[in-house]
Scaffold this motif. Structure first.
Motif, PDB file in Angstrom:
ATOM      1  N   PRO A 140       0.806  -1.232   0.000  1.00 29.13           N
ATOM      2  CA  PRO A 140       0.000   0.000   0.000  1.00 29.13           C
ATOM      3  C   PRO A 140       0.836   1.280   0.000  1.00 29.13           C
ATOM      4  O   PRO A 140       0.666   2.143  -0.872  1.00 29.13           O
ATOM      5  CB  PRO A 140      -0.831  -0.112   1.292  1.00 29.13           C
ATOM      6  N   VAL A 141       1.721   1.418   0.973  1.00 30.89           N
ATOM      7  CA  VAL A 141       2.498   2.652   1.044  1.00 30.89           C
ATOM      8  C   VAL A 141       3.537   2.706  -0.076  1.00 30.89           C
ATOM      9  O   VAL A 141       3.711   3.730  -0.739  1.00 30.89           O
ATOM     10  CB  VAL A 141       3.147   2.806   2.434  1.00 30.89           C
ATOM     11  N   ALA A 198     -16.444   5.665 -11.003  1.00 25.99           N
ATOM     12  CA  ALA A 198     -15.173   5.175 -11.546  1.00 25.99           C
ATOM     13  C   ALA A 198     -15.134   5.470 -13.040  1.00 25.99           C
ATOM     14  O   ALA A 198     -16.173   5.443 -13.714  1.00 25.99           O
ATOM     15  CB  ALA A 198     -15.046   3.678 -11.298  1.00 25.99           C
ATOM     16  N   PHE A 199     -13.965   5.780 -13.562  1.00 26.37           N
ATOM     17  CA  PHE A 199     -13.816   5.940 -15.005  1.00 26.37           C
ATOM     18  C   PHE A 199     -13.923   4.570 -15.657  1.00 26.37           C
ATOM     19  O   PHE A 199     -13.436   3.573 -15.114  1.00 26.37           O
ATOM     20  CB  PHE A 199     -12.473   6.602 -15.331  1.00 26.37           C
ATOM     21  N   LYS A 200     -14.572   4.527 -16.792  1.00 23.58           N
ATOM     22  CA  LYS A 200     -14.771   3.240 -17.473  1.00 23.58           C
ATOM     23  C   LYS A 200     -13.463   2.809 -18.135  1.00 23.58           C
ATOM     24  O   LYS A 200     -12.904   3.560 -18.945  1.00 23.58           O
ATOM     25  CB  LYS A 200     -15.871   3.367 -18.537  1.00 23.58           C
ATOM     26  N   VAL A 201     -12.993   1.632 -17.767  1.00 26.19           N
ATOM     27  CA  VAL A 201     -11.753   1.113 -18.356  1.00 26.19           C
ATOM     28  C   VAL A 201     -11.901  -0.378 -18.645  1.00 26.19           C
ATOM     29  O   VAL A 201     -12.678  -1.067 -17.977  1.00 26.19           O
ATOM     30  CB  VAL A 201     -10.540   1.296 -17.395  1.00 26.19           C
ATOM     31  N   ASP A 202     -11.187  -0.848 -19.655  1.00 29.66           N
ATOM     32  CA  ASP A 202     -11.054  -2.289 -19.866  1.00 29.66           C
ATOM     33  C   ASP A 202      -9.888  -2.754 -19.005  1.00 29.66           C
ATOM     34  O   ASP A 202      -8.740  -2.780 -19.448  1.00 29.66           O
ATOM     35  CB  ASP A 202     -10.778  -2.598 -21.346  1.00 29.66           C
ATOM     36  N   ALA A 203     -10.193  -3.099 -17.781  1.00 33.34           N
ATOM     37  CA  ALA A 203      -9.135  -3.387 -16.804  1.00 33.34           C
ATOM     38  C   ALA A 203      -8.451  -4.709 -17.118  1.00 33.34           C
ATOM     39  O   ALA A 203      -9.100  -5.734 -17.302  1.00 33.34           O
ATOM     40  CB  ALA A 203      -9.718  -3.416 -15.404  1.00 33.34           C
ATOM     41  N   ILE A 204      -7.142  -4.672 -17.184  1.00 30.26           N
ATOM     42  CA  ILE A 204      -6.361  -5.906 -17.296  1.00 30.26           C
ATOM     43  C   ILE A 204      -6.011  -6.417 -15.901  1.00 30.26           C
ATOM     44  O   ILE A 204      -6.050  -7.608 -15.640  1.00 30.26           O
ATOM     45  CB  ILE A 204      -5.092  -5.657 -18.141  1.00 30.26           C
ATOM     46  N   ASP A 205      -5.685  -5.518 -15.011  1.00 32.18           N
ATOM     47  CA  ASP A 205      -5.322  -5.934 -13.642  1.00 32.18           C
ATOM     48  C   ASP A 205      -5.612  -4.781 -12.687  1.00 32.18           C
ATOM     49  O   ASP A 205      -5.115  -3.675 -12.875  1.00 32.18           O
ATOM     50  CB  ASP A 205      -3.835  -6.323 -13.604  1.00 32.18           C
ATOM     51  N   THR A 206      -6.408  -5.084 -11.672  1.00 32.49           N
ATOM     52  CA  THR A 206      -6.759  -4.043 -10.692  1.00 32.49           C
ATOM     53  C   THR A 206      -5.836  -4.045  -9.472  1.00 32.49           C
ATOM     54  O   THR A 206      -6.047  -3.259  -8.545  1.00 32.49           O
ATOM     55  CB  THR A 206      -8.212  -4.230 -10.213  1.00 32.49           C
ATOM     56  N   THR A 207      -4.816  -4.905  -9.485  1.00 36.06           N
ATOM     57  CA  THR A 207      -3.873  -4.935  -8.352  1.00 36.06           C
ATOM     58  C   THR A 207      -3.312  -3.535  -8.090  1.00 36.06           C
ATOM     59  O   THR A 207      -2.835  -2.885  -9.018  1.00 36.06           O
ATOM     60  CB  THR A 207      -2.699  -5.896  -8.659  1.00 36.06           C
ATOM     61  N   GLY A 208      -3.370  -3.114  -6.851  1.00 33.18           N
ATOM     62  CA  GLY A 208      -2.762  -1.837  -6.483  1.00 33.18           C
ATOM     63  C   GLY A 208      -3.613  -0.620  -6.795  1.00 33.18           C
ATOM     64  O   GLY A 208      -3.168   0.512  -6.569  1.00 33.18           O
ATOM     65  N   CYS A 209      -4.832  -0.799  -7.300  1.00 32.83           N
ATOM     66  CA  CYS A 209      -5.682   0.349  -7.637  1.00 32.83           C
ATOM     67  C   CYS A 209      -5.878   1.259  -6.426  1.00 32.83           C
ATOM     68  O   CYS A 209      -5.807   2.480  -6.541  1.00 32.83           O
ATOM     69  CB  CYS A 209      -7.053  -0.125  -8.124  1.00 32.83           C
ATOM     70  N   GLY A 210      -6.135   0.651  -5.281  1.00 32.58           N
ATOM     71  CA  GLY A 210      -6.329   1.444  -4.073  1.00 32.58           C
ATOM     72  C   GLY A 210      -5.068   2.219  -3.700  1.00 32.58           C
ATOM     73  O   GLY A 210      -5.132   3.395  -3.332  1.00 32.58           O
ATOM     74  N   ASP A 211      -3.929   1.564  -3.827  1.00 38.99           N
ATOM     75  CA  ASP A 211      -2.653   2.209  -3.478  1.00 38.99           C
ATOM     76  C   ASP A 211      -2.398   3.419  -4.384  1.00 38.99           C
ATOM     77  O   ASP A 211      -1.941   4.479  -3.935  1.00 38.99           O
ATOM     78  CB  ASP A 211      -1.482   1.221  -3.639  1.00 38.99           C
ATOM     79  N   VAL A 212      -2.702   3.233  -5.685  1.00 44.10           N
ATOM     80  CA  VAL A 212      -2.474   4.305  -6.656  1.00 44.10           C
ATOM     81  C   VAL A 212      -3.468   5.444  -6.400  1.00 44.10           C
ATOM     82  O   VAL A 212      -3.115   6.635  -6.527  1.00 44.10           O
ATOM     83  CB  VAL A 212      -2.587   3.745  -8.089  1.00 44.10           C
TER      84      VAL A 212
END
Lengths: 306, 306
Positions: free
Chosen positions: B45-46, B235-249
């Motif tokens: 996260p950090v 949320a902005f509409k995206v064709d997400a490949i990987d949501t890993t780290g979305c919260g961190d970003v």
């Protein structure tokens, strides 16, 4: 097989880096699981079979490939630390190593996520010289099929005994099977041949191997020898902590038996004991026994059953 | 908040090594899955919030701990390569680093197996001096609670703004929450507070933060500002490949907005755009945007909606 042998085995095939994590339970889709412990250790069918042989006191050589990445460095180090000769373990420039994440839960369930990597083993130019250098047995797995066939053909031309660890029946494998002397396959592989395992044994025997064994996990193994006789070897009862690599260790023990010139039932019983002892700790290699441990264990088992 | 600031952020908390694998589908219990691709990348996260800020042009410092293992070396290298100052990233002797295996399937489902490791961040003796050195914001996560509370207390005494990324409501966290100025929490954390998110916002506001945001994945986010007003950011509409780290970003983008002195809705919209752009590639950090990318993206979104 002569009574006195200079036991040496070449392995040609996969070596891998295993990242093992213990969870209380395997997570449902979209869930997280915190791991209670984590272990990073070398693995792979041929790699771990060779480590087994090395712990049993047999000098062994690994022919294979790793990537020029950190995982590859750790794979090589793990083999070297176990006394496996890595002179012919290639480091493929720009390639990635094989790696597996293995989830082991408290009830012994196991899930494997594995990436084959882009480093592929190739038959080295000096392979004939290596095989001729008093090598008795070539141990193979079937993932990189064309290279494996080339290696098996060369072994056959030099009267080197071939052993195959086959986990999955893949297209083209019918070209490899006639080159194999000892076929030790997974239940999955056998059932892909025929769901009736006795029939599968017979069908596999038609490829010409002198001995065929199907490993069945907790149910032990089922074997067929040259004379067409089949027999079962029950699994030894163990409180298994981790079954990762059991099949690989079975192969190592099996090859040890071949090197001793033992009858097939004795070889399979020894291999089964190696696999049972292996399950005492997390990791495919952690608890692989030394020869004395296997001998003591088998003696104790015999005493208990009399 | 002054118009002209010297943007500097300290992160105190988790940095991790992510091993990400793409599968066609998440395997059932006791099954294997071959990974189509594999990526090893720093995360946490950090750590990933700081990388986001660094890509946006903000100088940042990581205070945390890694083990003296290979994973720790890779975590540090990943942060340094992103321009994150690691002067206060301790290497704990004999300790293991935090590591995660993340399975991402073709339908975007994500499973995380993570090991917290034994290296724990501690508040360095020089922390007061570090915080006083023109630092404006301290970013925290809640895993190592006592050390986090100590860090937050020192920040509060120095009038440094505190931001908390809270993913799971853990025992004792009620001692940390009153020390936080900006609370940006997961849906899970909010629902552990109250299943009615509007009520959760109000209850969390009682701890004294000037702004609270709940991130809701595909459903965007829900925020409450000092004046008690709440608002949603889709949320902005995206064709997400990987949501890993979305919260961190998202946290990195949010802190960027704070540094600019933007109103909360503008800050949250910017953070949301950063998180959306992040999903374009496998890995928590791979597709984190530069500032110009976010600005262009937000301008395009505005044009499309007019």
């Amino acid at each position: 097989m002569p009574d006195t042998i200079n036991p040496q085995v070449i392995g040609f095939g996969q070596c891998c880096l295993d990242i093992l994590g213990q969870t209380s339970s395997y997570p449902e889709l979209d869930q997280k699981a915190e791991l209670n412990s984590l272990l990073v250790q070398g693995g792979g069918p041929v790699g771990t079979a060779l480590v087994t042989l090395s712990r049993l006191g047999v000098p062994v050589t690994m022919v294979g490939a790793v990537g020029d990445d950190e995982f590859g460095r750790q794979i090589r180090e793990g083999l070297l630390n176990e006394g496996v000769d890595c002179t012919y373990l290639a480091q493929s420039s720009g390639a990635s190593s094989q790696v597996a994440f293995i989830s082991v839960d408290d009830d012994g369930h196991r899930n494997i996520f594995w990436h084959r990597g882009t480093a592929s083993p190739v038959v080295p130019k000096s392979f004939q010289a290596i095989l001729s250098n008093s090598i008795r047995i070539l141990h193979l797995d079937g993932l990189h099929l064309e290279a494996t066939i080339a290696a098996a053909e060369m072994a056959r031309s030099l009267d080197v005994i071939t052993v195959l660890d086959a986990g999955t029946l893949r297209p083209g494998m019918e070209r490899l099977l006639p080159l194999i002397d000892h076929l030790v396959v997974s239940e999955k592989f056998a059932r892909q041949t025929n769901d009736d395992l006795e029939v599968a044994l017979k069908q596999l025997a038609d490829y010409g191997a002198q001995a065929i064994t199907i490993t069945l996990g907790k149910s032990g193994s089922l074997s067929r020898s040259t004379d067409g006789q089949t027999f079962s070897q029950p699994a030894f009862k163990v409180d298994a902590i981790d079954t990762t690599g059991c099949g690989d260790v079975f192969h190592g023990g099996y090859i040890f038996g071949l090197l001793q010139g033992w009858p097939l039932p004795q070889t399979v019983r020894f291999a089964s004991a190696c696999a049972a002892l292996k399950t005492r700790a997390l990791g495919g290699r952690t608890a692989i026994p030394a020869l004395q441990e296997v001998e003591n264990y088998l003696r104790d088992q015999t005493n208990e059953s009399t």
